[in-house]
Design an enzyme around this catalytic site. Structure first.
Site, PDB file in Angstrom:
ATOM      1  N   LYS A 268       9.675  -7.837 -22.663  1.00  0.00           N
ATOM      2  CA  LYS A 268       8.207  -7.523 -23.384  1.00  0.00           C
ATOM      3  C   LYS A 268       8.369  -7.761 -24.718  1.00  0.00           C
ATOM      4  O   LYS A 268       9.088  -6.962 -25.844  1.00  0.00           O
ATOM      5  CB  LYS A 268       8.044  -6.092 -22.996  1.00  0.00           C
ATOM      6  CG  LYS A 268       7.448  -6.204 -21.544  1.00  0.00           C
ATOM      7  CD  LYS A 268       7.626  -4.905 -20.406  1.00  0.00           C
ATOM      8  CE  LYS A 268       8.775  -4.225 -20.617  1.00  0.00           C
ATOM      9  NZ  LYS A 268       9.711  -4.382 -19.465  1.00  0.00           N
TER      10      LYS A 268
ATOM     11  N   HIS B 229       3.851   2.773 -23.377  1.00  0.00           N
ATOM     12  CA  HIS B 229       5.212   4.022 -23.132  1.00  0.00           C
ATOM     13  C   HIS B 229       4.278   5.552 -23.140  1.00  0.00           C
ATOM     14  O   HIS B 229       4.973   5.974 -24.359  1.00  0.00           O
ATOM     15  CB  HIS B 229       5.926   3.646 -24.460  1.00  0.00           C
ATOM     16  CG  HIS B 229       6.393   2.083 -24.093  1.00  0.00           C
ATOM     17  ND1 HIS B 229       6.500   0.978 -24.600  1.00  0.00           N
ATOM     18  CD2 HIS B 229       7.026   1.397 -23.188  1.00  0.00           C
ATOM     19  CE1 HIS B 229       6.949   0.411 -23.982  1.00  0.00           C
ATOM     20  NE2 HIS B 229       7.506   0.598 -23.101  1.00  0.00           N
TER      21      HIS B 229
ATOM     22  N   THR C  95     -11.727  27.946  24.366  1.00  0.00           N
ATOM     23  CA  THR C  95     -12.204  26.981  23.988  1.00  0.00           C
ATOM     24  C   THR C  95     -13.551  26.377  25.068  1.00  0.00           C
ATOM     25  O   THR C  95     -13.354  27.775  26.201  1.00  0.00           O
ATOM     26  CB  THR C  95     -10.944  25.453  24.219  1.00  0.00           C
ATOM     27  OG1 THR C  95     -11.483  25.299  25.929  1.00  0.00           O
ATOM     28  CG2 THR C  95     -10.244  25.822  23.477  1.00  0.00           C
ATOM     29  N   MET C  96     -14.177  25.643  24.739  1.00  0.00           N
ATOM     30  CA  MET C  96     -15.319  25.355  26.099  1.00  0.00           C
ATOM     31  C   MET C  96     -14.658  25.082  27.247  1.00  0.00           C
ATOM     32  O   MET C  96     -15.861  25.281  27.888  1.00  0.00           O
ATOM     33  CB  MET C  96     -16.225  24.073  25.095  1.00  0.00           C
ATOM     34  CG  MET C  96     -15.209  22.681  25.442  1.00  0.00           C
ATOM     35  SD  MET C  96     -16.084  21.521  24.159  1.00  0.00           S
ATOM     36  CE  MET C  96     -17.599  21.119  24.980  1.00  0.00           C
TER      37      MET C  96
ATOM     38  N   ASP D 264     -15.216  33.140  22.138  1.00  0.00           N
ATOM     39  CA  ASP D 264     -15.502  31.181  21.449  1.00  0.00           C
ATOM     40  C   ASP D 264     -16.797  30.688  21.412  1.00  0.00           C
ATOM     41  O   ASP D 264     -17.662  30.559  22.619  1.00  0.00           O
ATOM     42  CB  ASP D 264     -14.336  30.721  22.292  1.00  0.00           C
ATOM     43  CG  ASP D 264     -14.363  29.182  21.548  1.00  0.00           C
ATOM     44  OD1 ASP D 264     -13.823  29.350  20.857  1.00  0.00           O
ATOM     45  OD2 ASP D 264     -14.819  28.267  22.402  1.00  0.00           O
TER      46      ASP D 264
END
Length: 510
Positions: A39, A151, A424-425, A486
Site C-alpha cells: 500500500k 490509520h 397470563t390470559m 394480569d
C-alpha cells in the site's frame, strides 16, 4: 491469495528485517519468483523497497506493485494516492494468477493494470484510537469526515451529518468527479466490482443500508455492479465509518476475482450482479373455503354482529385500564393492542356482513387479528381462533363449543409455552373452558353455561393478582412488583362477558 504476510506494529510499516525474513521463507519454499503488494505509504515503500533490494542481492527474483487507490485528494502531492481497501482486490487478482501458474512477469503486469482501474473513498462518523491513546482527531456529534485514511488520519472534508443515500451519493460523486486528478472514470455501461467495507465500528445493518444506497445510485447512473462484497476487509480499529471501492472489470478480471480461494476471510460472493430490481412473484391466491366451513350450528348474522359490536365497544372502553394494568408487568400496551383489534374488527364488519357459520367466522376473525392486532396477543388470539374454528367444522351439537374452546387453549399452550397458573390470559381462558364442559351434558342451557364460564373467567383473572408470573414478559419482573391482575387475563374475561351480553341483548335495539 497470498503466500505470506508481514505485519508491523499498530498503524506502522513492518521492519526491513521482518519483510526480508518473509521473502526468504517463501523463496526457500520453492517460489519461482515473489511479488510484493504494498500500500502506498512512505514507510511501507521504504521498508519493502529496502527488503526487495537486499533479497535481489541474494539472488531472489522479487518485484513490487505499489497500490494507490485513494480518491480523496483532488490534487495528490508528491507522496501520491494512499493505498487503502482496494488493495485486497489486487491480492485476489495476483493470487489467482499465481495459482494458475502464470509467470511473475504476467502476474506483475496484470496486478499493476488492475490497480489503475479502481478507486476507494472513506467516510466516518467518528475517529479511531490506538489502545491507550487519545482519538486521532475530533468530530462533533452532527459531523462526518470524508476522505480519511485507514490509520486514523483526518479526511479532506468535514461536513454535517447526511442520510445514508445522500452520504453515499456524496462519496461516489467525489470519487468520479472528472476535475479531480485521483478520480475513477466511470461511464454508463461500465461494469464494476463494488466493495462496501466496514472501517471497524458499523453494524451489519448499517453496512447493508450503505450497500443498498450504493447499488441504487450506481444503477441510476447506468453502471452495472457485476459483483458486490460487503463486510470488514480493511479496518481502522473502532472507527464508525465505511469505505466504498469500485474496480472496473472485464471478463478476465472478473474471472480472477471469482476464482476459488482457501483464504478464510474471503467472502462467499454471490456469482451474479447486484441490483435493486426485484423479481416480482404474484401473491398466491387464497384457496376456496371448504364446504364444511360453511355449515354447522351457527347464529344469525344479526346476532353475530351484535356480539362482535359488544366485544369491540368493551375493548375500546377498557383501553386505558388495560394499559395501566400492563405497565407494572409489561410494556404498557395491552389496551392499545386490544383496541387495535377492536377497530380492525369494526372496519371489517363495515366492509361485509360477518359469516354466521362458526368455522368460517372464527377463521375470518383470526385473519383480522393476525393482520392488525400486533404483539404476542395478536398471535395468541390468532392461534386460538384458528384451532377453535377448525374444531367447529361441520359440527351441529352444543358440545362443539366446549371442544372448540379446548382446541383453542391447547394450541395456545403448544406454541406459547404457558400453562394455567402462569399469570397470563390463559388463566381466564382455561377457567372458562372448564365451565363450558357442561355444554356436553344433555339439556344444558347454553346461556346459563356461558354465564358460569364468565364468572369463572373473572374470578381467575382476579386470582392472577397473587400469582408468580411463569411466562410472558411479566416473568422477568420480580413478584413483589406484581400487585395487580394480569392485563391479558382481565381482557379475556371482559371479552367473554361482552359475548354473554351480546347473546342476551334483544335484537333490534341498540
Amino acid at each position: 491469495m497470498l503466500t505470506g504476510v508481514v505485519a508491523g506494529t499498530m498503524f506502522a510499516s513492518p521492519s526491513v528485517g521482518s519483510i526480508l525474513a518473509a521473502i526468504r521463507a517463501v523463496a526457500q519454499a520453492g517460489a519461482a519468483g515473489i511479488l510484493l503488494i504494498v500500500k502506498n505509504y512512505t514507510g511501507d515503500r521504504l521498508n519493502f523497497g529496502m527488503a526487495l533490494e537486499r533479497a535481489r542481492a541474494e539472488g531472489t527474483d522479487v518485484r513490487m506493485v505499489v497500490v494507490g487507490d485513494d480518491c480523496a485528494f483532488t490534487k495528490p502531492g508528491k507522496a501520491g494516492r494512499r493505498g487503502i481497501c482496494g488493495t485486497i482486490l489486487i491480492h485476489k487478482v495476483a493470487g489467482a494468477l499465481a495459482e494458475e501458474g502464470a509467470s511473475l512477469d504476467e502476474v506483475e503486469k496484470k496486478a499493476m493494470a488492475a490497480a489503475k482501474v479502481m478507486g476507494t473513498l472513506g467516510l466516518s462518523l467518528s475517529p479511531c484510537s490506538i489502545p491507550g491513546s487519545k482519538p486521532s482527531f475530533q468530530l462533533a456529534e452532527d459531523e462526518m469526515e470524508l476522505g480519511l485514511g485507514i490509520h486514523g488520519e483526518a479526511g479532506v472534508r468535514r461536513m454535517k451529518m447526511l442520510p445514508a443515500d445522500k452520504a453515499v451519493e456524496t462519496m461516489l460523486t467525489h470519487m468520479t468527479d472528472p476535475s479531480s486528478a485521483s478520480h475513477l472514470s466511470l461511464k454508463p455501461g461500465s461494469s464494476v466490482v463494488l466493495i462496501v467495507n466496514n472501517l471497524g465500528g458499523l453494524s451489519c445493518l448499517e453496512l447493508g443500508i450503505v450497500a443498498g444506497a450504493a447499488v441504487r445510485y450506481l444503477e441510476n447512473q447506468g453502471i452495472r455492479i457485476v459483483r458486490a462484497m460487503v463486510g470488514s476487509f480493511m479496518t481502522a480499529m473502532e472507527m464508525a465509518g465505511v469505505s466504498l471501492t469500485l474496480m472496473l472489470v472485464d471478463e478476465e478480471l472478473l474471472r480472477l476475482i471469482d476464482a476459488k480461494t482457501m483464504a478464510m476471510a474471503w467472502p462467499n460472493i454471490l456469482v451474479g450482479p447486484a441490483t435493486t430490481r426485484k423479481e416480482e412473484v404474484p401473491a398466491p391466491v387464497e384457496p376456496p373455503r371448504k364446504a364444511e366451513d360453511e355449515t354447522g350450528t351457527g347464529l344469525s348474522t344479526a346476532r353475530v354482529e351484535r356480539v362482535l359490536q359488544r366485544v369491540c365497544s368493551t375493548l375500546l372502553d377498557m383501553k386505558e385500564k388495560l394499559n395501566e394494568l400492563d405497565r407494572g408487568a409489561g410494556d404498557g400496551d395491552c389496551g392499545h393492542t386490544h383496541a387495535q383489534a377492536a377497530q380492525a374488527i369494526q372496519e371489517w364488519m363495515r366492509s361485509r356482513p360477518p359469516p354466521a357459520a362458526p368455522a368460517l367466522l372464527f377463521s375470518s376473525l383470526a385473519d383480522v387479528v393476525l393482520a392488525q392486532m400486533g404483539g404476542s396477543s395478536g398471535v395468541l388470539y390468532g392461534l386460538f381462533l384458528t384451532a377453535a374454528g377448525q374444531s367447529l367444522r361441520g359440527r351441529s351439537d352444543s358440545g362443539a363449543w366446549a371442544d372448540a374452546m379446548d382446541a383453542g387453549i391447547e394450541a395456545m399452550q403448544r406454541y406459547g409455552g404457558a400453562a394455567p397458573g402462569d399469570r397470563t390470559m390463559l388463566d381466564s381462558l382455561f377457567a372458562a373452558g372448564q365451565a363450558l364442559h357442561s355444554l356436553r351434558s344433555p339439556g344444558a342451557d347454553p346461556l346459563q353455561v356461558l354465564a358460569a364460564a364468565v364468572q369463572s373467567a373473572e374470578a381467575a383473572a382476579e386470582a392472577t393478582r397473587h400469582m408468580q408470573a411463569g411466562a410472558g414478559r411479566a416473568s422477568y419482573v420480580h413478584s413483589s412488583r406484581l400487585d395487580q391482575p394480569d392485563a391479558g387475563a382481565v381482557a379475556v374475561a371482559a371479552v367473554l362477558g361482552a359475548v354473554l351480553q351480546g347473546m342476551r341483548d334483544p335484537l333490534g335495539t341498540q
